[in-house]
Enzyme design. Structure first.
Site, mmCIF file in Angstrom:
data_model
loop_
_atom_site.group_PDB
_atom_site.id
_atom_site.type_symbol
_atom_site.label_atom_id
_atom_site.label_comp_id
_atom_site.label_asym_id
_atom_site.label_seq_id
_atom_site.Cartn_x
_atom_site.Cartn_y
_atom_site.Cartn_z
ATOM 1 N N ALA A 136 22.408 -29.533 -28.165
ATOM 2 C CA ALA A 136 21.306 -28.976 -28.973
ATOM 3 C C ALA A 136 21.316 -27.454 -29.019
ATOM 4 C CB ALA A 136 19.974 -29.486 -28.430
ATOM 5 N N THR A 187 25.910 -27.147 -22.434
ATOM 6 C CA THR A 187 26.912 -27.258 -21.365
ATOM 7 C C THR A 187 26.764 -26.139 -20.332
ATOM 8 O OG1 THR A 187 28.516 -26.021 -22.675
ATOM 9 C CG2 THR A 187 28.625 -28.423 -22.832
ATOM 10 N N ASN A 207 24.685 -36.360 -30.252
ATOM 11 C CA ASN A 207 25.242 -35.413 -31.230
ATOM 12 C C ASN A 207 26.448 -34.641 -30.692
ATOM 13 O OD1 ASN A 207 25.063 -33.245 -33.487
ATOM 14 N ND2 ASN A 207 24.738 -32.086 -31.600
ATOM 15 N N TYR A 240 40.114 -37.182 -33.233
ATOM 16 C CA TYR A 240 38.708 -37.030 -33.645
ATOM 17 C C TYR A 240 38.275 -38.195 -34.548
ATOM 18 C CZ TYR A 240 34.636 -34.669 -35.790
ATOM 19 O OH TYR A 240 33.379 -34.334 -36.240
ATOM 20 N N ALA A 291 39.598 -41.186 -34.692
ATOM 21 C CA ALA A 291 39.501 -42.403 -33.864
ATOM 22 C C ALA A 291 38.165 -42.414 -33.131
ATOM 23 C CB ALA A 291 40.658 -42.457 -32.864
ATOM 24 N N LYS A 334 35.346 -40.966 -34.030
ATOM 25 C CA LYS A 334 34.207 -41.132 -34.923
ATOM 26 C C LYS A 334 34.143 -42.558 -35.493
ATOM 27 C CE LYS A 334 32.386 -37.101 -34.376
ATOM 28 N NZ LYS A 334 31.089 -36.977 -33.696
HETATM 29 N N1 NAP Z 1 30.166 -29.440 -38.662
HETATM 30 C C1 NAP Z 1 30.642 -30.447 -39.371
HETATM 31 O O1 NAP Z 1 31.146 -30.265 -40.514
HETATM 32 C C2 NAP Z 1 30.591 -31.842 -38.848
HETATM 33 C C3 NAP Z 1 31.010 -32.865 -39.696
HETATM 34 C C4 NAP Z 1 30.971 -34.172 -39.262
HETATM 35 C C5 NAP Z 1 30.504 -34.466 -37.997
HETATM 36 N N2 NAP Z 1 30.098 -33.458 -37.177
HETATM 37 C C6 NAP Z 1 29.627 -33.839 -35.845
HETATM 38 O O2 NAP Z 1 28.339 -33.326 -35.631
HETATM 39 C C7 NAP Z 1 28.141 -33.063 -34.235
HETATM 40 C C8 NAP Z 1 27.709 -31.623 -34.050
HETATM 41 O O3 NAP Z 1 28.673 -30.790 -34.659
HETATM 42 P P1 NAP Z 1 28.455 -29.224 -34.903
HETATM 43 O O4 NAP Z 1 29.256 -28.903 -36.094
HETATM 44 O O5 NAP Z 1 27.022 -28.882 -34.829
HETATM 45 O O6 NAP Z 1 29.250 -28.681 -33.619
HETATM 46 P P2 NAP Z 1 29.199 -27.286 -32.848
HETATM 47 O O7 NAP Z 1 28.512 -26.253 -33.652
HETATM 48 O O8 NAP Z 1 30.605 -27.065 -32.392
HETATM 49 O O9 NAP Z 1 28.274 -27.643 -31.576
HETATM 50 C C9 NAP Z 1 28.705 -28.594 -30.665
HETATM 51 C C10 NAP Z 1 27.587 -28.943 -29.717
HETATM 52 O O10 NAP Z 1 28.086 -29.933 -28.792
HETATM 53 C C11 NAP Z 1 27.934 -29.451 -27.469
HETATM 54 N N3 NAP Z 1 29.008 -29.920 -26.624
HETATM 55 C C12 NAP Z 1 30.345 -29.687 -26.741
HETATM 56 N N4 NAP Z 1 31.012 -30.271 -25.733
HETATM 57 C C13 NAP Z 1 30.076 -30.898 -24.970
HETATM 58 C C14 NAP Z 1 30.133 -31.655 -23.777
HETATM 59 N N5 NAP Z 1 31.288 -31.915 -23.138
HETATM 60 N N6 NAP Z 1 28.978 -32.134 -23.254
HETATM 61 C C15 NAP Z 1 27.804 -31.895 -23.874
HETATM 62 N N7 NAP Z 1 27.682 -31.173 -24.987
HETATM 63 C C16 NAP Z 1 28.811 -30.679 -25.536
HETATM 64 C C17 NAP Z 1 27.934 -27.933 -27.597
HETATM 65 O O11 NAP Z 1 27.292 -27.369 -26.465
HETATM 66 P P3 NAP Z 1 27.602 -25.843 -26.000
HETATM 67 O O12 NAP Z 1 26.998 -24.935 -27.022
HETATM 68 O O13 NAP Z 1 26.957 -25.736 -24.671
HETATM 69 O O14 NAP Z 1 29.092 -25.714 -25.961
HETATM 70 C C18 NAP Z 1 27.144 -27.758 -28.891
HETATM 71 O O15 NAP Z 1 25.770 -27.861 -28.637
HETATM 72 C C19 NAP Z 1 29.491 -33.384 -33.569
HETATM 73 O O16 NAP Z 1 29.459 -34.692 -33.048
HETATM 74 C C20 NAP Z 1 30.469 -33.306 -34.720
HETATM 75 O O17 NAP Z 1 31.615 -34.103 -34.475
HETATM 76 C C21 NAP Z 1 30.136 -32.157 -37.568
#
Ligand code: NAP
Length: 242
Positions: A10, A34, A84, A149, A151, A153
Site C-alpha cells: 500500500a 516492505t 496487491n 510474471y 505465470a 498472474k
Molecule cells: N502498473 C501496472 O501497469 C500493472 C498492471 C497489471 C497489474 N499490476 C499489478 O498491480 C499490483 C501493484 O502494482 P503497482 O504497479 O502499483 O506496483 P509498484 O508501484 O511497483 O508497487 C508495488 C507494491 O508492492 C509492494 N511489494 C513489493 N514486493 C513486496 C513484498 N515482497 N512484500 C510485500 N509487498 C511488496 C511494494 O512495497 P514497497 O514500496 O515497500 O517496496 C509496493 O507497495 C501488482 O500486483 C502488479 O503486478 C500492475
C-alpha cells in the site's frame, strides 16, 4: 469503522490508491510496506482511518509476524483482504535465471497464499468477507519477456476461482481485478519505445490510473457485489477483451 481492510503493497501505485479508496469508503485500513519508513508513511497518509505495518510477503515468518501485529491493532480481524503486492523480474526465457523465476512466483503467488491463509479464518468466523486479488491483463494475454510474471498472474486467477468455491457458503467472495497498463513505478521502468507501443494497444487512448483499479476493487468489496465470486474483472481501457 467497525470493519477492517488489509491491503498489501500500500505504499505507492495501485495499492496506495486502493488503501485511500477503502478508507474513504469507511474501512479502517491496514496497509503494508516492505520497510519501516514505508509503513510510517502509510500511517501518516491514512491518518485516523488506518495504519501501516511492515510485511514481506515473500517471507513466511514476516507474514506470521504481520498477522500477529494486526491482532494488536484492531479488535476484529480484517474482513476485506486485497492481495496487491507484486513484482516483475522480466527476461526472455533463455536468459531467465532460476532466481528471476522463483522470486516472482514466491512473491506474487506464494505470498498471496500465505497472507490469504493467515486472514481467512477471521472471515470465516465473521461469516462475511471479501478477498480481491490483483492479477494482470497479461495473465490472459501473455507477454514476451514475462513468462514468470504471466505465470504468476494466471495462477492468481486459478487460485481465486478455486478459493471462491470453497468459501462461497460462508458469505465470502473471492475475485481478481486484472489491470491493464497503469501509470505506476512498475511501468515507469519501461523505456519510451515500450510505452509508446503499449499505448498504441489501448483503445481508450490513455494509460490507466491507480484510481481506475481502486474503483473496481471498491465495487467488488461493496454490498452490491455480494453475488459476484470467482470472477476476473478486466480494467484495461479495452486493451484486451478476455
Ligand atoms: N502498473 C501496472 O501497469 C500493472 C498492471 C497489471 C497489474 N499490476 C499489478 O498491480 C499490483 C501493484 O502494482 P503497482 O504497479 O502499483 O506496483 P509498484 O508501484 O511497483 O508497487 C508495488 C507494491 O508492492 C509492494 N511489494 C513489493 N514486493 C513486496 C513484498 N515482497 N512484500 C510485500 N509487498 C511488496 C511494494 O512495497 P514497497 O514500496 O515497500 O517496496 C509496493 O507497495 C501488482 O500486483 C502488479 O503486478 C500492475
Amino acid at each position: 469503522m467497525d470493519k477492517t481492510a488489509f491491503v498489501t503493497g500500500a505504499t505507492r501505485g495501485i495499492g496506495a490508491a486502493i488503501a485511500a479508496k477503502l478508507s474513504s469508503s469507511g474501512y479502517f485500513v491496514i496497509g503494508t510496506a516492505t520497510s519501516q519508513s514505508g509503513a510510517e508513511a502509510i500511517t501518516t497518509a491514512l491518518g485516523s482511518a488506518g495504519r501501516g505495518i511492515v510485511l514481506d510477503v515473500a517471507d513466511a515468518e514476516s507474514v506470521s509476524q504481520a498477522i500477529e501485529a494486526v491482532a494488536g491493532i484492531v479488535e476484529n480481524p480484517p474482513v476485506v483482504l486485497v492481495n496487491n503486492a507484486g513484482i516483475t523480474k522480466d527476461n526472455l526465457m533463455l536468459r531467465m535465471s532460476e532466481d528471476e523465476w522463483s522470486n516472482v512466483i514466491n512473491t506474487n503467488v506464494n505470498g498471496l497464499f500465505r497472507v490469504t491463509k493467515g486472514l481467512l479464518r477471521g472471515m470465516i468466523k465473521a461469516r462475511w468477507g471479501r478477498i480481491v486479488n490483483v492479477g494482470s491483463v497479461v495473465g490472459r494475454m501473455g507477454n514476451p519477456g514475462q513468462a514468470n510474471y504471466v505465470a504468476s498472474k494466471s495462477a492468481i486467477e486459478g487460485f481465486s476461482r478455486s478459493l471462491a468455491l470453497e468459501v462461497a457458503s460462508r458469505n465470502i467472495t473471492v475475485n481478481t481485478v486484472a489491470p491493464g497498463f497503469v501509470a505506476t513505478d512498475m511501468t515507469e521502468e519501461l523505456n519510451d519505445e515500450q510505452k509508446t507501443a503499449m499505448l498504441a494497444r489501448i483503445p481508450a487512448g490513455r494509460m490507466g490510473q491507480p484510481e481506475d483499479i481502486a474503483g473496481a476493487v471498491a465495487f467488488l468489496v461493496s454490498d452490491e457485489a455480494e453475488y459476484i465470486t470467482g470472477q476476473t474483472i478486466q480494467v484495461n481501457g479495452g486493451m484486451y477483451a478476455a
